[in-house]
Each structure stands twice: as C-alpha cells, then as structure tokens.
Enzyme design. Sequence first.
Site, short mmCIF file in Angstrom:
data_model
loop_
_atom_site.label_atom_id
_atom_site.label_comp_id
_atom_site.label_asym_id
_atom_site.label_seq_id
_atom_site.Cartn_x
_atom_site.Cartn_y
_atom_site.Cartn_z
CE LYS A 105 22.37 70.10 -1.97
NZ LYS A 105 21.02 69.62 -1.75
CE LYS A 108 13.13 75.19 7.33
NZ LYS A 108 13.04 76.62 6.98
CE LYS A 150 17.27 85.46 7.37
NZ LYS A 150 17.14 84.78 6.15
P1 ADP Z 1 14.84 79.33 7.14
O1 ADP Z 1 15.97 80.32 7.01
O2 ADP Z 1 14.53 79.04 8.56
O3 ADP Z 1 15.06 78.08 6.30
P2 ADP Z 1 12.96 80.06 5.10
O4 ADP Z 1 14.05 80.34 4.12
O5 ADP Z 1 12.08 78.87 4.87
O6 ADP Z 1 13.56 80.03 6.59
O7 ADP Z 1 12.07 81.37 5.27
C1 ADP Z 1 10.94 81.68 4.53
C2 ADP Z 1 10.78 83.18 4.56
O8 ADP Z 1 10.71 83.65 5.93
C3 ADP Z 1 11.99 83.93 3.96
O9 ADP Z 1 11.83 84.15 2.58
C4 ADP Z 1 11.97 85.24 4.71
O10 ADP Z 1 11.07 86.11 4.08
C5 ADP Z 1 11.39 84.88 6.06
N1 ADP Z 1 12.45 84.75 7.10
C6 ADP Z 1 13.09 83.63 7.47
N2 ADP Z 1 13.96 83.87 8.48
C7 ADP Z 1 13.86 85.19 8.77
C8 ADP Z 1 14.47 86.07 9.73
N3 ADP Z 1 15.35 85.63 10.61
N4 ADP Z 1 14.11 87.37 9.72
C9 ADP Z 1 13.19 87.83 8.85
N5 ADP Z 1 12.57 87.06 7.92
C10 ADP Z 1 12.89 85.76 7.87
#
Ligand code: ADP
Length: 323
Positions: free
Chosen positions: A111, A193, A190
């Site tokens: 950040k 969100k 990947k």
């Molecule tokens: P985002 O990237 O959507 O903000 P988060 O960081 O909140 O998602 O994700 C929480 C957990 O979900 C991560 O620590 C990871 O273990 C899993 N995760 C998120 N996106 C993926 C993905 N595309 N493939 C595999 N695991 C994922």
Amino acid sequence: MRVLSGIQPTGPFHWGNYFGAIRQYIELQEVATEAYYFIANLHALTTVRDAAKLQQYTLDGAIDLLALGLDPSRATLFVQSDVPEVSELCWLLMTGAPMGLLERCVSYKDKIAKGLKADAGLFTYPVLQAADILAYDADVVPVGEDQLQHIEVCRDIAQSFNHHFGQTFVMPKGKILDSSARVPGLDGEKMSKSYDNTLAVFADPKAQRKQIMRIVTDSRPMEDSKEPVGDVLYDLYALVATEDERDAMAALYRRGGFGYGEIKKALADAAERYFAPARERRAALAAEPQQLREILAAGAAKARVKAKATLKRAQQACGLSDW
Ligand code: ADP
Ligand code: TRP
C-alpha cells in the site's frame, strides 16, 4: 491437533475462496481434535467501511460456511469480534511487536509502495492475526500462501513473548493449502475480488450461466485439438465436474472438433449441479436466522472460554492482573 483459521468477510465468497481455502478447512474438521473457524470481521474493518455491508458479509459468510459443510458439532464457528479477549491480547502482543517486522509485511508495504495512505489498523493487522491464533493455542493454521508471512510474524511475536515472560504461548505452524487449487478467474488471471473476475459460489445459476457464456476465448479453429490443462474453461470445469466427466472433457480437448460454446454450457451445467446441495442448505439456513444466531452464540461462548484462559495466562506472565 488444534486447527484454527479465519476468513475475512469482504464480499461474497468466490470459487477461489472455496476451492483454495474453505473446502480444505472443512475437510480438516474431520481430522482435527479441535477446530476453530471464525469470520474475521475486525480484520475486514480495515477495508470495508460500510456498516450495513460489513454486517451483511459477516452473516452471509457464516451461512455460506455452514451451507458448504462446516459442521458446528465438529468445529467451533464464531465471529471474531464476539471474542473481545482477543483484542485485549492483541494489545499485549503489540507492546512486543517490532516496528521493523510489521513494516516488512506485504499488505502494508504494498500500500505504501503504491503511494496510498495506510492506517494503524492495516499496519498492526498481523498482530491481531497473531492474537487470533495464540488465543486459542492453535497448533495448525491452514492458510493460503499469501498468509504465510503473517504466520511467521505470529511465531516471532510468540517466541519473543515466551522469551521475555516464560513459556506462555503454543507455537503455531502454518499449513499451506494445496496451491494446485489456485483457481483462475474469468479472465485467466488468479480469481480475486480485486480483479473483478470472480464466479461467486452462491450466484444465481442463471446469472452465472450468462457470466460463463461471456468468458472470452481464443480464436482456435473448431477442428484443432488443444491441451486442456491451463485453459480457463477446462480448469474451471475440472473443479466442478465428476472425474469421469473431467476425463471425457480432457479427451475431447485433445481430439478437437468442438466449439467453446458447448464447453461453456457443460461448465455452467456442472457448476449448477455441483453447488446445488449447498445452495439448498443455504436457503434453509437463511430462512432460519434464529438458528444461525444460536450457532454463532454457542461458538463464541466456547471460543471465549479458551481465549479468556489464554489471556489470563498472558496477563499473569507479564505482570498484569494478578491481585
Ligand atoms: P480475494 O483475492 O478475492 O480478496 P481473499 O484474499 O479474501 O480473496 O482470499 C481468502 C483466501 O482464499 C486466501 O487466503 C486463499 O487461501 C484463498 N483464495 C483466494 N483466491 C484464490 C484463488 N484464486 N485460488 C485459490 N485460492 C484462493
Ligand atoms: N488474514 C487472513 C486472510 O486474509 C484472515 C485471518 C484473520 C486469519 N485472522 C486469522 C487466518 C488467523 C488465519 C489465522 O485470509
């Protein structure tokens, strides 16, 4: 083995969250002696600054976990902020958390590198995470690779506290979730969100079908064969299809003679089928808000007993509250 993990309620769960994390947490409830899973709403407060949304995401997150198979008779499910002892423990840990250690944490560092303003909440995010883990004497913490640094910080902080004040905290170990479960998003990057490329686990099947039909594919001629693995449509299909369906699809890719339209349709069908039982369970849970409240209250009560005991131990160790 005492397993613990938290998941931030920052929006509807997507396939990446499910296949990459949630499904594996749920599997662990079968083998753990004790399992604690919580909705990390205090952590989410560092990004979600809309009260109604945070509340909604928190309850939805809990319903989603239950619908996806988290069993409250095997695992303790609760909301992070329902255990205030953790925030108190966080302060104790904060007094021994080196600035340099926190400055190196990527969530904060990234950040700052982007020239954005960070707040103290984001800076001390890993300390709260350490308190989450240490409060329940967790020894195994299943997390995605992106969270490993935070587990290391937790271990450093625990070690330093134990060194200064005597053996107080159990040393936790991170358990990296299967990284082959890295789920691609609609654009092939990947799924996340932050990239706006997600398929929500509990999306309306019709809307999700439309989303799938809009996935951009390459201009490969219909008769050409293609290596399935690495193709977004195939990789997503492989997650929700049965083994036989997956093998048949891989063979079709290698043989050629298909259009992407039929693959997309197969993907939408398989997705709808795969999540149908969970969708039904979700609807039943959503119709019984009182039941959800009871599950969360029971989970928090159980978690608090454990967190209170650890907090007391830590307070006594460092010279607080022993009169
Ligand atoms: P985002 O990237 O959507 O903000 P988060 O960081 O909140 O998602 O994700 C929480 C957990 O979900 C991560 O620590 C990871 O273990 C899993 N995760 C998120 N996106 C993926 C993905 N595309 N493939 C595999 N695991 C994922
Ligand atoms: N920071 C974790 C994430 O974004 C969520 C989390 C909060 C957590 N506290 C935790 C994970 C304790 C494991 C243990 O995914």
